[in-house]
Design a protein around this motif. Structure first.
Motif, PDB file in Angstrom:
ATOM      1  N   PHE A  65       0.779  -1.231   0.000  1.00 19.51           N
ATOM      2  CA  PHE A  65       0.000   0.000   0.000  1.00 19.51           C
ATOM      3  C   PHE A  65       0.811   1.282   0.000  1.00 19.51           C
ATOM      4  O   PHE A  65       0.289   2.340  -0.327  1.00 19.51           O
ATOM      5  CB  PHE A  65      -0.956   0.026   1.198  1.00 19.51           C
ATOM      6  N   ARG A  81       2.889   2.346  -2.062  1.00 20.25           N
ATOM      7  CA  ARG A  81       2.939   2.902  -3.419  1.00 20.25           C
ATOM      8  C   ARG A  81       1.741   3.792  -3.707  1.00 20.25           C
ATOM      9  O   ARG A  81       1.749   4.562  -4.655  1.00 20.25           O
ATOM     10  CB  ARG A  81       3.033   1.788  -4.452  1.00 20.25           C
ATOM     11  N   GLU A  82       0.686   3.678  -2.897  1.00 21.86           N
ATOM     12  CA  GLU A  82      -0.527   4.465  -3.113  1.00 21.86           C
ATOM     13  C   GLU A  82      -0.524   5.785  -2.337  1.00 21.86           C
ATOM     14  O   GLU A  82      -1.454   6.575  -2.480  1.00 21.86           O
ATOM     15  CB  GLU A  82      -1.759   3.649  -2.698  1.00 21.86           C
ATOM     16  N   ASP A 123       3.821   9.770  -4.422  1.00 13.40           N
ATOM     17  CA  ASP A 123       3.559  10.215  -5.780  1.00 13.40           C
ATOM     18  C   ASP A 123       4.160  11.601  -6.011  1.00 13.40           C
ATOM     19  O   ASP A 123       4.780  11.860  -7.053  1.00 13.40           O
ATOM     20  CB  ASP A 123       2.049  10.221  -6.042  1.00 13.40           C
ATOM     21  N   HIS A 163       7.789  -3.455   1.651  1.00 12.12           N
ATOM     22  CA  HIS A 163       7.084  -2.197   1.407  1.00 12.12           C
ATOM     23  C   HIS A 163       8.059  -1.111   0.973  1.00 12.12           C
ATOM     24  O   HIS A 163       7.777  -0.329   0.067  1.00 12.12           O
ATOM     25  CB  HIS A 163       6.359  -1.725   2.672  1.00 12.12           C
ATOM     26  N   ALA A 209       8.302   2.407  -6.936  1.00 12.17           N
ATOM     27  CA  ALA A 209       7.199   3.259  -7.377  1.00 12.17           C
ATOM     28  C   ALA A 209       7.672   4.661  -7.743  1.00 12.17           C
ATOM     29  O   ALA A 209       6.972   5.390  -8.439  1.00 12.17           O
ATOM     30  CB  ALA A 209       6.124   3.336  -6.303  1.00 12.17           C
TER      31      ALA A 209
END
Length: 190
Positions: A96, A98-99, A104, A159, A166
């Motif tokens: 998770f 990466r979300e 980002d 992770h 990512a």
């Protein structure tokens, strides 16, 4: 979370030890019954049970979302991955980080070249349950190497590696230092 999705419903819940109260009305006594009722299988069992569940779901052709790590050792994980690949069953690990919107945004900054070329990074991560006491009682298996396998480092480091990937490019892994602390200390993080 499943109830919040209008197009998704829980078909069955299987756990040989206990099914939590929120989903107890969906409990079934057989793993194969649970798998046969499902369009997709979510595997969030103790690590020592994940290989069997993943392989059986793959053989039944059910897409799989599995909590990481998928097994207690790299060799065991490779065997599970081979079976999933052989069956051509879609599967994904629940990673998770990466979300996270912050990751980002960091990726966008790195891709813009504003900071130059990434030459090194460091990260650490600790299991929240180690801090708030939830790794006792029913979740105590997470601290038992026979059941959890790779321990906190192996579990949570996945992770971190996925988060780095990512960002757009995975930095070369030059060294890893596993510091388990003093003898008898718990392994809590990645």
């Amino acid at each position: 979370m499943i109830a919040a999705e209008p197009d998704v419903r829980l078909a069955a819940a299987w756990d040989p030890w206990a099914v939590p109260g929120a989903v107890a009305s969906h409990a079934v006594g057989s793993l194969d019954t649970a798998i046969s009722r499902a369009d997709a299988v979510i595997v969030c069992a103790p690590t020592d049970r994940r290989p069997e569940i993943c392989v059986r779901a793959a053989r039944a052709g059910r897409p799989i979302l599995v909590e990481k790590p998928i097994a207690r050792s790299a060799a065991e994980a490779r065997a599970v991955a081979r079976e999933i690949q052989r069956s051509r069953t879609p599967a994904s690990a629940a990673l998770f980080l990466r979300e996270l919107p912050a990751l980002d945004r960091l990726g966008a900054v790195l891709r813009s070249g504003l900071l130059g070329r990434l030459s090194g990074a460091g990260a650490s991560y600790v299991h929240g349950g180690a801090l708030d006491g939830t790794l006792s009682g029913a979740a105590a298996w997470m601290q038992d190497p026979r059941r959890a396998g790779v321990g906190g480092f192996g579990d949570l480091a996945l992770h971190l590696l996925d988060a780095f990937a990512a960002l757009g490019q995975l930095p070369a892994l030059e060294a890893v230092a596993l510091d388990r602390g003093r003898p008898g200390a718990r392994d809590l993080g990645g």
